[in-house]
Every structure is written in structure tokens, then in C-alpha cells.
Scaffold this motif. Structure first.
Motif, PDB file in Angstrom:
ATOM      1  N   LYS A   1       0.939  -1.218  -0.097  1.00 20.26           N
ATOM      2  CA  LYS A   1      -0.020  -0.118  -0.049  1.00 20.26           C
ATOM      3  C   LYS A   1       0.818   1.523  -0.040  1.00 20.26           C
ATOM      4  N   GLU A   2       1.739   1.271   0.725  1.00 19.91           N
ATOM      5  CA  GLU A   2       2.643   2.544   1.141  1.00 19.91           C
ATOM      6  C   GLU A   2       4.139   2.469   0.057  1.00 19.91           C
ATOM      7  N   LYS A   3       4.136   1.389  -0.733  1.00 21.14           N
ATOM      8  CA  LYS A   3       5.209   1.124  -1.826  1.00 21.14           C
ATOM      9  C   LYS A   3       6.476   1.189  -0.973  1.00 21.14           C
ATOM     10  N   ILE A   4       6.698   0.686   0.169  1.00 23.42           N
ATOM     11  CA  ILE A   4       7.698   0.599   1.265  1.00 23.42           C
ATOM     12  C   ILE A   4       8.851  -0.274   0.422  1.00 23.42           C
ATOM     13  N   SER A   5       8.393  -1.499  -0.137  1.00 21.55           N
ATOM     14  CA  SER A   5       9.365  -2.279  -0.613  1.00 21.55           C
ATOM     15  C   SER A   5       8.813  -3.018  -1.954  1.00 21.55           C
ATOM     16  N   SER A   6       9.951  -3.474  -2.412  1.00 23.19           N
ATOM     17  CA  SER A   6       9.463  -4.173  -3.735  1.00 23.19           C
ATOM     18  C   SER A   6       9.134  -5.537  -3.696  1.00 23.19           C
ATOM     19  N   PHE A   7       8.713  -6.062  -2.443  1.00 19.73           N
ATOM     20  CA  PHE A   7       8.389  -7.254  -2.280  1.00 19.73           C
ATOM     21  C   PHE A   7       7.231  -7.421  -1.199  1.00 19.73           C
ATOM     22  N   ASP A   8       6.580  -8.433  -1.033  1.00 19.47           N
ATOM     23  CA  ASP A   8       5.524  -8.677  -0.078  1.00 19.47           C
ATOM     24  C   ASP A   8       6.182  -9.658   0.964  1.00 19.47           C
ATOM     25  N   CYS A   9       5.997  -9.075   2.389  1.00 18.86           N
ATOM     26  CA  CYS A   9       6.643  -9.821   3.364  1.00 18.86           C
ATOM     27  C   CYS A   9       5.314 -10.643   3.670  1.00 18.86           C
ATOM     28  N   PHE A  10       5.786 -11.958   4.251  1.00 16.22           N
ATOM     29  CA  PHE A  10       4.914 -12.805   4.875  1.00 16.22           C
ATOM     30  C   PHE A  10       3.862 -13.212   4.022  1.00 16.22           C
ATOM     31  N   GLY A  11       3.939 -13.387   2.773  1.00 12.90           N
ATOM     32  CA  GLY A  11       2.898 -13.929   1.499  1.00 12.90           C
ATOM     33  C   GLY A  11       2.726 -15.407   1.593  1.00 12.90           C
ATOM     34  N   LYS A  12       3.765 -15.888   2.129  1.00 14.84           N
ATOM     35  CA  LYS A  12       3.462 -17.374   2.200  1.00 14.84           C
ATOM     36  C   LYS A  12       3.375 -17.981   3.545  1.00 14.84           C
ATOM     37  N   THR A  13       2.444 -19.090   3.623  1.00 19.83           N
ATOM     38  CA  THR A  13       1.908 -19.590   4.908  1.00 19.83           C
ATOM     39  C   THR A  13       3.300 -19.856   5.792  1.00 19.83           C
ATOM     40  N   SER A  14       4.493 -20.455   5.174  1.00 20.30           N
ATOM     41  CA  SER A  14       5.481 -20.987   5.943  1.00 20.30           C
ATOM     42  C   SER A  14       6.333 -19.837   6.463  1.00 20.30           C
ATOM     43  N   GLU A  15       6.000 -18.402   5.935  1.00 21.00           N
ATOM     44  CA  GLU A  15       6.789 -17.455   6.440  1.00 21.00           C
ATOM     45  C   GLU A  15       6.130 -16.602   7.540  1.00 21.00           C
ATOM     46  N   ARG A  16       4.939 -17.208   7.911  1.00 24.85           N
ATOM     47  CA  ARG A  16       3.984 -16.818   9.030  1.00 24.85           C
ATOM     48  C   ARG A  16       3.988 -17.704  10.127  1.00 24.85           C
ATOM     49  N   GLU A  17       4.828 -18.749  10.084  1.00 24.67           N
ATOM     50  CA  GLU A  17       5.015 -19.663  11.243  1.00 24.67           C
ATOM     51  C   GLU A  17       5.791 -19.064  12.482  1.00 24.67           C
ATOM     52  N   PRO A  18       5.852 -19.496  13.693  1.00 30.39           N
ATOM     53  CA  PRO A  18       6.618 -19.131  14.787  1.00 30.39           C
ATOM     54  C   PRO A  18       8.027 -19.696  14.705  1.00 30.39           C
ATOM     55  N   MET A  19       8.789 -19.150  15.230  1.00 35.43           N
ATOM     56  CA  MET A  19      10.112 -19.921  15.286  1.00 35.43           C
ATOM     57  C   MET A  19      10.886 -19.562  16.530  1.00 35.43           C
ATOM     58  N   ILE A  20      11.538 -20.689  16.971  1.00 38.24           N
ATOM     59  CA  ILE A  20      12.283 -20.547  18.430  1.00 38.24           C
ATOM     60  C   ILE A  20      13.842 -20.618  17.894  1.00 38.24           C
TER      61      ILE A  20
END
Length: 335
Positions: free
Chosen positions: A23-42
Motif C-alpha cells: 500500500k505504501e510502496k515501502i518495498s518491492s516485495f511482499d513480506c509474509f506472503g507464504k504460509t511458511s513465512e508466518r510460522e513461529p520460530m524458536i
């Protein structure tokens, strides 16, 4: 809290939510678009960090050889053990106040014995003290102690508190540190001997730990956390994110996220600091491994509310995203 964070992950990945970055054109990529990228991590090992960064086997060896002489210094080793034991003592005191048992009472006594052992084994490096000119005694009256004594106490501590393991976070860290203690079990511990002899014992501890603790060692990772941040608990990330290319040669961005319950300043800054430690650890390994390219760090934090803002902390970009509970967000399609 786990249920709330799981719901936020669904919201973030919903097609009905417009990404702040897009929306704000901050980056040229979409963060957390994949389900695997929204998983928790220790984050609990160098191996996990290296896997995320695609560090090769040769580079992992370089990381280990570089950091080991620093993080296995005797003062780091002793400081980490003391930190863990003091934190565990506080946990046992709280548990003992609420649910006293024979195990917690015995565990508290063992923790005190371990702390006493460390305190009595400490050698002062203050030149105003006379310890640095202390000569070796003519003869030894008492039999010398070894790190094997601590190993036995750690084993007893784990056994007597095993039924309360789920309530004592630092008991798990004691189990991790047993690996290091077992590697130096034959090294003498005695501050009554001469200064040079004491320094020799300390150098033995450093050499043995450097040689035996491998790249995947949880003990080595705990020492690294203490060396970098003065803490011994594993780092938790609510959204593991990924590395993204932004169209500029040799520039990558590592994104990770946390979920907050409100945008209260104290909570926001606590979340920012925790996220910054995790991101900083990845940057540390990236640079130590000699990876090609410039790795930029980006943190994202979500909370329930309309306010959104951007700020920098320690030179890194952080985005605070508000989650509106309007009808456009909560829909059958989103859920």
C-alpha cells in the motif's frame, strides 16, 4: 495468547488484507506472503540460523572457529552459568511459594550449592586485590575439586525437578549446559592455588570447550546469546519471515515479525528489542560467515488497533501494523 497469535497469522495472510508494504510502496516485495513465512520460530541453535541464511558447511566451520575463542572465555562461561542459576532460583522461589514440594525445596538447595561453588571458585583480576600475586601453596590440605562436582549437581537438580520441568524454563537451559560441563569434568577448580595455576585452569576450560562444542551445540549457542546480549533464553519470533531480494544487486532484506496485544509504548519497545536481538543474531552470523551481499534487517509488529507507523531502532527499520476489527477484516473469506 497462542490462539490470538494464530488468528493474527490468518489475518495477515488473508487476501482481504492489503499489505502495508504494498500500500505504501515501502518495498518491492511482499513480506509474509507464504504460509511458511508466518510460522513461529524458536531460535535455539546456530544450525537453525545457518539454514535460514543458506550458510554452507565450510562457512559454518568458519563461524564456529571464529566465535569459539570469544564465547568460551572463562568469564563468559562463568557468567552464563551464574545467570542461568540465578534465573532458575527465582523460578523455583515462585513455584515453591505457589506449589511447594519436596522436589522444589531440594532443587533450591542444589542451586544454592552450585552458586556457592562458582563463587568460591572465582579468581579476582582486580590488581587492588592480592589474589593476582598469590603463590602456589606448599602442600594441598583438601582434595581438589573438579567440574565433575557441578556435573553431578546438575544431574541431581534435573532429576529432582523433572516433574516441574514445564514450569521452569531455565531448567531446560541447565540440561543444555550439561554438555559443556561434561566436556570439562576433569578440569580442576581451585582458587586457593597460585594465580598462574588458576589462569592455566581457566585456559584449559576455554580450550576444551572450543574444541568439543560443535556448530550444532545448544550449549555453544547459549554462550553466544550471553556474549552478545547478556541473556540465556532462546529467542522467540512469532512470524519467521524470510530473506527477500529487492531488485538491487547484492542487497537482501531479512524480515521477521512479532504479535503484540496492544500498542502501549512499553509493550511496543519490549517487542522491538526482542525482535532486534533475533535479527541482530542473524546479521552477526551472516557477517561472521563472510556471506556475499549486504543484508538489511526489517522488523514488523502487529497489534489490534488502527494506528500504523514506521521508525528505526539501532539503524534497522521497524513497521508497526494496526489490525482493524472492522467487517472487511473479519469475514468468512478471511477466516
Amino acid at each position: 495468547m497462542n490462539a490470538f497469535k494464530s488468528l493474527v497469522r490468518v489475518f495477515i495472510g488473508s487476501p482481504s488484507i492489503c499489505s502495508t508494504n504494498a500500500k505504501e510502496k515501502i518495498s518491492s516485495f511482499d513480506c509474509f506472503g507464504k504460509t511458511s513465512e508466518r510460522e513461529p520460530m524458536i531460535v535455539n541453535s546456530l544450525t537453525l540460523v545457518s539454514n535460514v541464511l543458506n550458510v554452507t558447511a565450510q562457512q559454518r566451520k568458519l563461524v564456529r572457529l571464529t566465535i569459539c575463542p570469544q564465547i568460551t572465555q572463562h568469564r563468559i562461561w562463568m557468567g552464563a552459568l551464574e545467570k542461568i542459576l540465578n534465573e532458575l532460583k527465582l523460578e523455583i522461589d515462585l513455584l515453591n511459594f505457589q506449589f511447594p514440594s519436596k522436589g522444589t525445596k531440594m532443587g533450591k538447595q542444589i542451586v544454592y550449592s552450585c552458586l556457592k561453588f562458582l563463587n568460591e571458585s572465582a579468581v579476582s583480576y582486580d590488581f587492588d586485590s592480592a589474589s593476582w600475586i598469590r603463590l602456589s601453596p606448599a602442600k594441598v590440605v583438601d582434595s581438589p575439586r573438579k567440574w565433575e562436582d557441578v556435573l553431578e549437581m546438575f544431574t541431581d537438580l534435573i532429576n529432582c525437578l523433572k516433574s516441574e520441568k514445564d514450569w521452569l524454563c531455565h531448567l531446560k537451559t541447565i540440561e543444555v549446559m550439561k554438555e559443556g560441563v561434561s566436556q570439562i569434568r576433569d578440569v580442576l577448580v581451585d582458587n586457593s592455588i597460585g594465580y598462574k595455576d588458576s589462569r592455566h585452569q581457566e585456559s584449559l576450560v576455554q580450550r576444551k570447550l572450543s574444541k568439543t562444542l560443535g556448530h550444532s551445540s545448544r550449549c555453544l549457542f547459549t554462550l553466544l546469546l550471553y556474549y552478545l546480549y547478556g541473556q540465556v533464553r532462546d529467542l522467540e519470533v512469532d512470524l519467521c519471515g524470510a530473506m527477500y531480494g529487492n531488485g538491487i544487486e547484492n542487497r537482501l532484506t531479512l524480515c521477521m515479525g512479532r504479535v503484540l496485544t496492544s500498542n502501549e509504548e512499553k509493550m511496543v519497545w519490549s517487542g522491538v528489542k526482542q525482535l532486534d536481538r533475533a535479527l541482530g543474531l542473524f546479521k552477526f552470523v551472516w557477517e561472521t560467515a563472510g556471506m556475499k551481499g549486504n543484508l538489511e534487517l526489517q522488523g514488523h509488529l502487529w497489534f489490534v488497533g488502527p494506528q500504523e507507523r514506521f521508525f528505526t531502532y539501532r539503524g534497522n527499520a521497524f513497521f508497526l501494523h494496526g489490525i482493524s476489527l472492522g467487517p472487511k477484516i473479519i469475514s468468512s473469506k478471511a477466516l
